[in-house]
Design a protein around this motif. Structure first.
Motif, short mmCIF file in Angstrom:
data_model
loop_
_atom_site.label_atom_id
_atom_site.label_comp_id
_atom_site.label_asym_id
_atom_site.label_seq_id
_atom_site.Cartn_x
_atom_site.Cartn_y
_atom_site.Cartn_z
N ILE A 29 -7.39 -12.87 5.84
CA ILE A 29 -6.74 -11.86 4.99
C ILE A 29 -7.80 -11.08 4.21
O ILE A 29 -7.75 -9.86 4.13
CB ILE A 29 -5.71 -12.52 4.06
CG1 ILE A 29 -4.55 -13.11 4.87
CG2 ILE A 29 -5.18 -11.50 3.03
CD1 ILE A 29 -3.58 -13.96 4.08
N ARG B 89 -5.51 -5.31 -2.69
CA ARG B 89 -4.97 -5.36 -1.32
C ARG B 89 -4.85 -6.80 -0.83
O ARG B 89 -3.94 -7.13 -0.06
CB ARG B 89 -5.83 -4.52 -0.38
CG ARG B 89 -5.66 -3.01 -0.64
CD ARG B 89 -6.42 -2.14 0.33
NE ARG B 89 -6.10 -2.45 1.72
CZ ARG B 89 -6.99 -2.44 2.71
NH1 ARG B 89 -8.25 -2.13 2.48
NH2 ARG B 89 -6.63 -2.74 3.94
N GLU C 189 -1.48 -8.37 0.61
CA GLU C 189 -1.41 -8.93 1.96
C GLU C 189 -1.03 -10.41 1.94
O GLU C 189 -0.33 -10.87 2.85
CB GLU C 189 -2.74 -8.73 2.70
CG GLU C 189 -2.66 -9.06 4.18
CD GLU C 189 -1.61 -8.26 4.93
OE1 GLU C 189 -0.86 -8.86 5.72
OE2 GLU C 189 -1.54 -7.02 4.74
N THR D 155 2.14 -11.51 4.04
CA THR D 155 1.97 -12.56 5.05
C THR D 155 2.85 -13.77 4.71
O THR D 155 3.50 -14.34 5.60
CB THR D 155 0.49 -12.97 5.17
OG1 THR D 155 -0.28 -11.81 5.49
CG2 THR D 155 0.30 -14.02 6.25
#
Length: 113
Positions: free
Chosen positions: A73, A83, A87, A91
């Motif tokens: 990631i 970010r 993420e 996820t």
């Protein structure tokens, strides 16, 4: 940072789902290990759901769990903290969707590709 983001995401879920998800193990790994890769999991995979889906939990011996691959990631978001958190959340929700029985197309429809 990842644990805090997962905890915040769980707290934002609706009550009954939140209580169920709180007991679902979330494991943090750097990247898929050799055994997972030998089983066909790509080296750059961001997350993985293993075990029984919610509706099958009492029928399948393998307990459900979500694995987040944090190094993958981090590399995807090019070391950007904001970010990274976004993420991790996406996820986690993607893998949670698998636990709830959603397939890849259904997750994509919900913006969780």
């Amino acid at each position: 940072m990842a644990l805090e983001e997962v905890e915040l995401t769980i707290e934002a879920l609706p009550g009954p789902l939140r209580e169920r998800v709180k007991i679902l193990p979330v494991i943090f790994e750097r990247s898929p290990n050799a055994e997972l890769q030998a089983d066909g999991i790509k080296a750059d995979t961001l997350g993985l759901f293993t075990g029984a889906e919610f509706v099958e939990e009492n029928e399948v011996p393998l307990p459900p769990q979500i694995i987040l691959f944090l190094e993958n990631i981090w590399n995807l978001v090019e070391s950007n903290d904001k970010r990274f958190c976004e993420e991790v959340r996406t996820t986690f929700l993607h893998e949670l969707g698998h636990y709830l029985g959603l397939d890849e197309d259904e997750l994509t429809e919900r913006g969780l590709e």
